[in-house]
Motif scaffolding. Structure first.
Motif, mmCIF file in Angstrom:
data_model
loop_
_atom_site.group_PDB
_atom_site.id
_atom_site.type_symbol
_atom_site.label_atom_id
_atom_site.label_comp_id
_atom_site.label_asym_id
_atom_site.label_seq_id
_atom_site.Cartn_x
_atom_site.Cartn_y
_atom_site.Cartn_z
ATOM 1 N N PHE A 159 0.833 -1.207 0.000
ATOM 2 C CA PHE A 159 0.000 0.000 0.000
ATOM 3 C C PHE A 159 0.871 1.262 0.000
ATOM 4 O O PHE A 159 0.660 2.180 -0.787
ATOM 5 N N ARG A 160 1.865 1.280 0.868
ATOM 6 C CA ARG A 160 2.748 2.448 0.928
ATOM 7 C C ARG A 160 3.448 2.681 -0.402
ATOM 8 O O ARG A 160 3.551 3.805 -0.878
ATOM 9 N N ARG A 161 3.960 1.609 -0.992
ATOM 10 C CA ARG A 161 4.702 1.733 -2.251
ATOM 11 C C ARG A 161 3.813 2.171 -3.397
ATOM 12 O O ARG A 161 4.197 2.985 -4.226
ATOM 13 N N ALA A 162 2.613 1.609 -3.447
ATOM 14 C CA ALA A 162 1.750 1.850 -4.608
ATOM 15 C C ALA A 162 0.985 3.160 -4.492
ATOM 16 O O ALA A 162 0.779 3.847 -5.483
ATOM 17 N N LYS A 163 0.579 3.509 -3.287
ATOM 18 C CA LYS A 163 -0.379 4.623 -3.158
ATOM 19 C C LYS A 163 0.206 5.916 -2.619
ATOM 20 O O LYS A 163 -0.354 6.981 -2.859
ATOM 21 N N LEU A 164 1.290 5.820 -1.835
ATOM 22 C CA LEU A 164 1.743 7.020 -1.123
ATOM 23 C C LEU A 164 3.067 7.547 -1.648
ATOM 24 O O LEU A 164 3.980 6.775 -1.926
ATOM 25 N N VAL B 11 15.781 10.185 -7.816
ATOM 26 C CA VAL B 11 14.410 10.239 -8.332
ATOM 27 C C VAL B 11 13.913 8.838 -8.709
ATOM 28 O O VAL B 11 12.744 8.513 -8.530
ATOM 29 N N ALA B 12 14.836 7.997 -9.184
ATOM 30 C CA ALA B 12 14.451 6.644 -9.610
ATOM 31 C C ALA B 12 14.346 5.665 -8.439
ATOM 32 O O ALA B 12 13.915 4.526 -8.616
ATOM 33 N N TYR B 13 14.704 6.140 -7.248
ATOM 34 C CA TYR B 13 14.833 5.235 -6.102
ATOM 35 C C TYR B 13 13.555 4.434 -5.803
ATOM 36 O O TYR B 13 13.604 3.224 -5.569
ATOM 37 N N GLY B 14 12.409 5.129 -5.824
ATOM 38 C CA GLY B 14 11.149 4.452 -5.518
ATOM 39 C C GLY B 14 10.849 3.319 -6.483
ATOM 40 O O GLY B 14 10.354 2.253 -6.094
ATOM 41 N N LEU B 15 11.187 3.551 -7.762
ATOM 42 C CA LEU B 15 10.947 2.505 -8.765
ATOM 43 C C LEU B 15 11.936 1.360 -8.605
ATOM 44 O O LEU B 15 11.619 0.198 -8.877
ATOM 45 N N GLU B 16 13.142 1.708 -8.136
ATOM 46 C CA GLU B 16 14.152 0.674 -7.888
ATOM 47 C C GLU B 16 13.647 -0.280 -6.807
ATOM 48 O O GLU B 16 13.746 -1.499 -6.938
ATOM 49 N N ILE B 17 13.057 0.302 -5.751
ATOM 50 C CA ILE B 17 12.498 -0.518 -4.674
ATOM 51 C C ILE B 17 11.376 -1.408 -5.206
ATOM 52 O O ILE B 17 11.196 -2.541 -4.780
ATOM 53 N N GLN B 18 10.636 -0.854 -6.169
ATOM 54 C CA GLN B 18 9.547 -1.652 -6.768
ATOM 55 C C GLN B 18 10.071 -2.653 -7.802
ATOM 56 O O GLN B 18 9.291 -3.319 -8.482
ATOM 57 N N ARG B 19 11.389 -2.685 -7.990
ATOM 58 C CA ARG B 19 12.044 -3.602 -8.921
ATOM 59 C C ARG B 19 11.646 -3.378 -10.378
ATOM 60 O O ARG B 19 11.578 -4.309 -11.170
ATOM 61 N N THR B 20 11.376 -2.121 -10.698
ATOM 62 C CA THR B 20 11.153 -1.768 -12.100
ATOM 63 C C THR B 20 12.495 -1.870 -12.823
ATOM 64 O O THR B 20 13.525 -1.555 -12.236
ATOM 65 N N ASP B 21 12.486 -2.311 -14.073
ATOM 66 C CA ASP B 21 13.800 -2.498 -14.711
ATOM 67 C C ASP B 21 14.486 -1.165 -14.984
ATOM 68 O O ASP B 21 13.857 -0.114 -15.043
ATOM 69 N N LYS B 22 15.788 -1.245 -15.124
ATOM 70 C CA LYS B 22 16.624 -0.056 -15.061
ATOM 71 C C LYS B 22 16.283 0.969 -16.147
ATOM 72 O O LYS B 22 16.133 2.162 -15.855
#
Ligand SMILES: Nc1ncnc2c1ncn2[C@@H]1O[C@H](COP(=O)(O)OP(=O)(O)O)[C@@H](O)[C@H]1O
Ligand SMILES: [Mg+2]
Length: 343
Positions: A102-107, A126-137
């Protein structure tokens, strides 16, 4: 039901909150509870309904409970009593896994002290949040680049935080919060550490972004001018209790008590009051629209008093107020405009 529902939240700080909670529920005030139990009332029976897409400002003096309130929304802390619902879901009943998701997706969060990682470049922050979500580089860098540009920092991708001014660092903070496309932005005194001119720029930037993004923004400030400028609605806290909730005009025109009145006394009313609040609505008993209004200047119902004033002074008759469909919805006389300023 509103998007965010905060229901009868109490927060008591201290090791044995039970007795203090009872006292708070019986309406005893913060000072008495502290004196009798040694426990601090952080929040006292706060209920709020926040709509999707609104900029909701929480305001109050230092120690009034603003940070305590916003920390409940991401569950950095849990209430001593009460409920919090997001889209109908009780966040207090979430499992740890659900809460993290919930925190990652909504906040998205923006902090007063920027909270940037010093050894990472702007783009990697700036990319840090997506890195945590394991979005590709490749994808996360592309997204980060887009947001860096949108907050006006194109060209600074490879700089490090300590090479940037405070205002620029907070732009990075804002871009970082937006990159994961959260539904809700939590901003605790996000602009309070900035110099006045930079601060005003950041307020403008946030309003511009918000007019395009329509996020739900919970913005905390101790500054009424900032609250009036940014807020669709404003909640005012004192000693952990909610004193008033309303649109900026309502707060300024009808302060609920002396505490709110003290805040609003020095407000520049001409920056807050708008045509639609001041006008005589069409069809009201003192309506003058039966008078011949051809040749009267027309103004938008959202125009603020400071912009209406020069028009009122220049025109000998009255002003027609129109809505976004160009329908006439009321009138304003020069006397009314001047009276609103003087009140
Ligand atoms: N972790 C804590 N432990 C004890 N008291 C706290 C804690 N956090 C906040 N408080 C108290 O709760 C009240 C509200 O604090 P806070 O929410 O930080 O106010 P604000 O953000 O409006 O300045 C204050 O009296 C503060 O001292
Ligand atoms: Mg605070």
């Amino acid at each position: 039901m509103s998007y965010i529902e905060i229901k009868n939240i109490y927060k008591i700080f201290g090791p044995h909150p039970k007795k203090a909670l009872k006292m708070a529920q019986n309406g005893e005030n913060k000072d008495n509870i502290l004196a009798k139990t040694g426990h601090t009332v952080g929040l006292q029976n706060v209920s709020l309904s926040i709509e999707q897409g609104e900029t909701f400002v929480v305001m109050g003096l230092s120690g009034s409970g603003k940070s305590t309130l916003i920390r409940h929304l991401n569950r950095l802390i849990d209430p001593t009593a009460g409920e919090i619902l997001f889209g109908g879901e009780n966040i207090l009943q979430m499992t740890t896994a659900r809460l993290n998701a919930f925190r990652r997706a909504k906040l998205g969060m923006v902090f007063q002290r920027f909270g940037l990682l010093p050894h990472r470049s702007v783009i990697d922050n700036v990319a840090y949040g997506l890195e945590i979500q394991r979005t590709d580089k490749a994808e996360r860098l592309k997204s980060a680049r887009t947001w860096i540009e949108r907050v006006g920092l194109a060209g600074y991708e490879d700089s490090f935080p300590d090479q940037l001014s405070g205002g620029m660092q907070q732009r990075v903070g804002l871009a970082r919060a937006l990159t994961t496309d959260p539904e809700v932005l939590l901003m605790d005194e996000a602009f309070s550490a900035l110099d006045p001119l930079i601060r005003s720029d950041m307020q403008d930037e946030l309003m511009k972004l918000q007019s395009e993004l329509h996020k739900t923004i919970i913005f905390i400030t101790h500054d009424l001018d900032e609250a009036l400028k940014l807020g669709d609605r404003i909640a005012i806290l004192k000693d952990g209790a909610l004193i008033q909730v309303g649109r900026p005009e309502e707060i300024v025109m009808n302060p609920a008590d002396d505490y709110v009145r003290a805040f609003t006394r020095d407000v520049n009313r001409s920056k807050v009051l708008r045509a639609k609040t001041l006008m005589r609505p069409t069809g009201a008993s003192d309506d003058v629209t039966t008078a011949n209004t051809t040749g009267w200047p027309e103004i938008d119902s959202n125009m603020r008093l400071e912009d209406i004033l020069p028009i009122a002074i220049a025109c000998p008759y009255g002003i027609s107020v129109i809505d976004h469909d160009h329908q006439k919805i009321g009138t304003l006389s020069k006397d009314q405009v001047i009276a609103a300023l003087a009140a």
